[in-house]
Write an enzyme that holds these catalytic residues in place. Structure first.
Site, mmCIF file in Angstrom:
data_model
loop_
_atom_site.group_PDB
_atom_site.id
_atom_site.type_symbol
_atom_site.label_atom_id
_atom_site.label_comp_id
_atom_site.label_asym_id
_atom_site.label_seq_id
_atom_site.Cartn_x
_atom_site.Cartn_y
_atom_site.Cartn_z
ATOM 1 N N GLU A 184 -5.259 6.980 2.117
ATOM 2 C CA GLU A 184 -4.325 8.448 0.946
ATOM 3 C C GLU A 184 -3.015 7.822 1.335
ATOM 4 O OE1 GLU A 184 -5.550 9.336 -1.675
ATOM 5 O OE2 GLU A 184 -7.498 8.957 -1.547
ATOM 6 N N HIS A 194 -19.106 11.316 26.241
ATOM 7 C CA HIS A 194 -20.745 10.542 26.009
ATOM 8 C C HIS A 194 -20.508 8.867 27.757
ATOM 9 C CE1 HIS A 194 -21.474 12.577 22.844
ATOM 10 N NE2 HIS A 194 -22.064 12.105 22.955
ATOM 11 N N GLY A 195 -20.351 8.989 28.522
ATOM 12 C CA GLY A 195 -19.501 8.064 29.068
ATOM 13 C C GLY A 195 -20.274 6.167 28.404
ATOM 14 N N ARG A 249 -26.183 16.231 30.153
ATOM 15 C CA ARG A 249 -26.056 15.649 31.204
ATOM 16 C C ARG A 249 -25.356 16.014 33.136
ATOM 17 N NH1 ARG A 249 -27.062 10.250 32.583
ATOM 18 N NH2 ARG A 249 -25.460 8.401 32.982
ATOM 19 N N GLY A 271 0.991 -1.150 -0.234
ATOM 20 C CA GLY A 271 0.310 0.314 -0.180
ATOM 21 C C GLY A 271 0.914 1.361 0.370
ATOM 22 N N SER A 272 1.651 1.482 0.993
ATOM 23 C CA SER A 272 3.096 2.535 0.982
ATOM 24 C C SER A 272 3.713 2.772 -0.311
ATOM 25 C CB SER A 272 3.294 2.578 2.603
ATOM 26 O OG SER A 272 2.703 2.286 3.414
ATOM 27 N N THR A 292 -0.560 6.431 5.355
ATOM 28 C CA THR A 292 -0.552 6.853 6.343
ATOM 29 C C THR A 292 0.250 8.044 7.190
ATOM 30 O OG1 THR A 292 1.873 5.525 6.415
ATOM 31 C CG2 THR A 292 -0.242 4.230 7.087
HETATM 32 C C1 LIG Z 1 -11.480 1.649 3.761
HETATM 33 C C2 LIG Z 1 -10.112 0.995 2.488
HETATM 34 C C3 LIG Z 1 -10.343 2.382 1.591
HETATM 35 C C4 LIG Z 1 -8.801 2.621 1.101
HETATM 36 N N1 LIG Z 1 -9.500 2.610 -0.345
HETATM 37 C C5 LIG Z 1 -8.125 2.268 -1.489
HETATM 38 C C6 LIG Z 1 -8.412 2.991 -2.626
HETATM 39 O O1 LIG Z 1 -9.812 3.226 -2.931
HETATM 40 N N2 LIG Z 1 -7.923 2.806 -4.031
HETATM 41 C C7 LIG Z 1 -6.140 2.401 -3.263
HETATM 42 O O2 LIG Z 1 -5.467 2.202 -4.002
HETATM 43 N N3 LIG Z 1 -5.883 1.683 -2.084
HETATM 44 C C8 LIG Z 1 -6.943 1.915 -0.978
HETATM 45 N N4 LIG Z 1 -6.555 1.772 0.111
HETATM 46 C C9 LIG Z 1 -5.464 1.012 0.855
HETATM 47 C C10 LIG Z 1 -5.204 2.197 1.447
HETATM 48 O O3 LIG Z 1 -4.328 3.750 0.926
HETATM 49 C C11 LIG Z 1 -3.654 1.322 2.535
HETATM 50 O O4 LIG Z 1 -3.902 0.850 3.245
HETATM 51 C C12 LIG Z 1 -2.310 2.409 2.815
HETATM 52 O O5 LIG Z 1 -1.843 3.360 1.917
HETATM 53 C C13 LIG Z 1 -1.455 1.944 3.762
HETATM 54 O O6 LIG Z 1 -0.984 0.437 2.932
HETATM 55 P P1 LIG Z 1 -0.986 -0.827 3.360
HETATM 56 O O7 LIG Z 1 -2.094 -1.010 3.884
HETATM 57 O O8 LIG Z 1 -0.406 -1.270 2.667
HETATM 58 O O9 LIG Z 1 -0.104 -0.821 4.931
HETATM 59 P P2 LIG Z 1 1.831 -1.212 4.565
HETATM 60 O O10 LIG Z 1 2.311 -0.405 3.618
HETATM 61 O O11 LIG Z 1 2.529 -2.638 4.520
HETATM 62 O O12 LIG Z 1 1.317 -0.352 6.328
HETATM 63 C C14 LIG Z 1 1.876 -0.950 7.506
HETATM 64 C C15 LIG Z 1 2.772 0.150 8.398
HETATM 65 O O13 LIG Z 1 3.947 0.332 8.778
HETATM 66 C C16 LIG Z 1 4.189 1.637 8.042
HETATM 67 N N5 LIG Z 1 5.200 1.673 7.005
HETATM 68 C C17 LIG Z 1 4.642 1.098 6.077
HETATM 69 N N6 LIG Z 1 6.780 1.762 5.270
HETATM 70 C C18 LIG Z 1 7.164 2.672 6.105
HETATM 71 C C19 LIG Z 1 8.018 3.576 6.385
HETATM 72 N N7 LIG Z 1 9.198 3.806 5.240
HETATM 73 N N8 LIG Z 1 8.489 3.973 7.463
HETATM 74 C C20 LIG Z 1 8.145 4.036 9.021
HETATM 75 N N9 LIG Z 1 6.611 3.577 8.172
HETATM 76 C C21 LIG Z 1 5.857 2.488 7.430
HETATM 77 C C22 LIG Z 1 3.230 2.525 7.700
HETATM 78 O O14 LIG Z 1 3.145 3.592 8.166
HETATM 79 C C23 LIG Z 1 2.094 0.906 8.531
HETATM 80 O O15 LIG Z 1 1.251 2.252 9.625
HETATM 81 C C24 LIG Z 1 -7.706 1.420 1.116
HETATM 82 C C25 LIG Z 1 -7.858 1.131 2.551
HETATM 83 C C26 LIG Z 1 -8.641 1.380 3.478
HETATM 84 C C27 LIG Z 1 -8.544 0.422 4.279
#
Ligand SMILES: Cc1cc2nc3c(=O)[nH]c(=O)nc-3n(C[C@H](O)[C@H](O)[C@H](O)COP(=O)(O)OP(=O)(O)OC[C@H]3O[C@@H](n4cnc5c(N)ncnc54)[C@H](O)[C@@H]3O)c2cc1C
Length: 397
Positions: A377, A352-353, A282, A135-136, A379
């Site tokens: 978008e 809200h307790g 409340r 994701g990231s 983390t």
């Molecule tokens: C409800 C929902 C809707 C979404 N909708 C979309 C969408 O429409 N389109 C789309 O493309 N994606 C979508 N996403 C995906 C979302 O963008 C990713 O979940 C997000 O970018 C994080 O990626 P990951 O879940 O793979 O976490 P990872 O990248 O695996 O990260 C896991 C943890 O490690 C940390 N981390 C990772 N790399 C580093 C680093 N270099 N330094 C420090 N910390 C790090 C992160 O901050 C996080 O805490 C959606 C996610 C959810 C939950």
């Protein structure tokens, strides 16, 4: 002082449309949100009304049938929608990013083909970068498009977390192509894939398996997308030239971050409103809890965070509208607003307790919405990477 999160210097049109969205939220979204959320029901009537109000075309230029408004106008409308129910803002979020990417990077043919129908909400966008393994780390994308002798591409792989994956009819998907330079992010390409709404194998080789069951942000669909020898034409490449997908998506995500900030502001405003009301209703130990200093100070902290978040978000939107690069401002805004949103929601929940834990109270839903804003978008850690790079560029020795 007036109410929180006011914005100075708006045009007459901006003031009118934000007020119209607020009225719509108060009358039609807030009263319906709890039931739709708990039954995980798609808010079709609300979405139809949003189409009628022109919200799907808010930022699409007038020449393509949209309202041609700024990112600020869009963000202020999103803030209002998220104040009512975050899922509703999610319906237009991915649509807005895809329309923005086509506007900025599409060929004339792609603009003419998609934007007029996107402005009316007939075509609705989803965007897809994430995969099960990433994701990231966007540059690690594994889904591949292989060029065939006839110029078409065969795409194979699995995408994850598509907001509006089933309800959308156009997906902007980032996949790896063979063209481009050797660097991992330099051979990524955005494909525009028009498809029917729905689940299952909606086109030969393209399957949307079903909704992912989430803790919150319900009502709207979040899905996987499977490519199994899906055939895309060369004309489906955003901008016509492969290998530009990474920067196109990063541009889209940058405005998307202002949008997520606006949602965080909306959820935080609502959490504050609920706390302020409950604290005056409340009573404990013979007086309303708002008169206990600990609770009053908590409200003061919440109000300050709501105000600061709103100002950061407005600043990031205005910077983008001015044509300046806003990667750092959008990153700061996304980071601060989403963290404050979590803190304000948590504080409201405490006020809200025990009732805050009941599904009858709105704060229960906000408690499940706020965590997503820390992740979507990019983390908070990813925002800090962007911010630190940017400030070190400016403060380099
Ligand atoms: C409800 C929902 C809707 C979404 N909708 C979309 C969408 O429409 N389109 C789309 O493309 N994606 C979508 N996403 C995906 C979302 O963008 C990713 O979940 C997000 O970018 C994080 O990626 P990951 O879940 O793979 O976490 P990872 O990248 O695996 O990260 C896991 C943890 O490690 C940390 N981390 C990772 N790399 C580093 C680093 N270099 N330094 C420090 N910390 C790090 C992160 O901050 C996080 O805490 C959606 C996610 C959810 C939950």
């Amino acid at each position: 002082m007036s109410r929180l999160a006011q914005t100075l210097g708006l045009t007459e049109f901006q003031t009118e449309i934000v007020a119209a969205v607020r009225t719509f939220v108060d009358r039609e979204i807030i009263p319906a949100a709890q039931e739709l959320e708990h039954s995980d029901t798609y808010p079709q009537a609300i979405v139809d009304k949003m189409r009628d109000m022109g919200l799907f075309g808010l930022m699409i230029p007038e020449e393509y049938g949209g309202l041609g408004e700024s990112l600020l106008t869009y963000a202020l409308c999103v803030e209002e929608l998220a104040r009512g129910w975050m899922s509703v803002s999610g319906v237009i979020n991915t649509h807005f990013i895809v329309a923005y990417m086509i506007r900025q990077h599409g060929t004339d043919a792609q603009k003419n083909h998609y934007l007029p129908r996107m402005a009316t909400g007939e075509v609705r966008g989803a965007f897809s970068m994430s995969e099960p393994e990433l994701g990231s780390d966007v540059a690690a994308i594994r889904t591949k498009a292989k060029r065939e002798a006839d110029g078409d591409y065969l795409i194979n792989g699995q995408k994850m977390w598509l907001t509006n994956g089933g309800s959308s009819t156009l997906v902007a998907a980032l996949v790896r192509t063979e063209e481009g330079a050797a660097k991992p992010h330099a051979n990524l390409t955005t494909f525009l894939i028009e498809k029917p709404a729905g689940f299952g194998e909606v086109l030969p080789g393209l399957t949307i398996p079903g909704k992912i069951d989430k803790m919150g942000y319900k009502g709207i669909d979040t899905t996987e997308l499977l490519f199994d020898n899906y055939r895309a034409g060369a004309g489906d490449v955003l901008g016509g030239t492969p290998g530009r997908g990474f920067s196109q998506m990063m541009d889209g995500v940058e405005v998307g971050r202002v949008n997520v900030s606006a949602r965080a502001c909306g959820v935080a405003i609502r959490a504050f409103e609920l706390a302020a009301r409950y604290a005056q209703q409340r009573s404990t130990f013979g007086k309303p809890i708002a008169e206990h200093q600990a609770v009053a100070f908590s409200l003061a902290e919440m109000a300050t965070k709501v105000e600061a978040a709103h100002l950061m978000m407005v600043n990031a939107a205005r910077l983008k509208d001015s044509g300046e690069r806003n990667d750092v401002a959008a990153g700061m805004s996304k980071y601060l607003t989403s963290e404050y949103c979590s803190e304000v929601t948590q504080a409201s929940f405490r006020i809200h307790g025990g009732y805050g834990y009941s599904k009858e109270y709105e704060i229960e839903r906000l408690m499940r919405e706020a965590p997503f804003l820390l992740i979507g978008e990019g983390t908070s850690e990813i925002q800090k990477m962007i911010i630190s790079k940017g400030v070190l560029r400016s403060y380099a020795l």
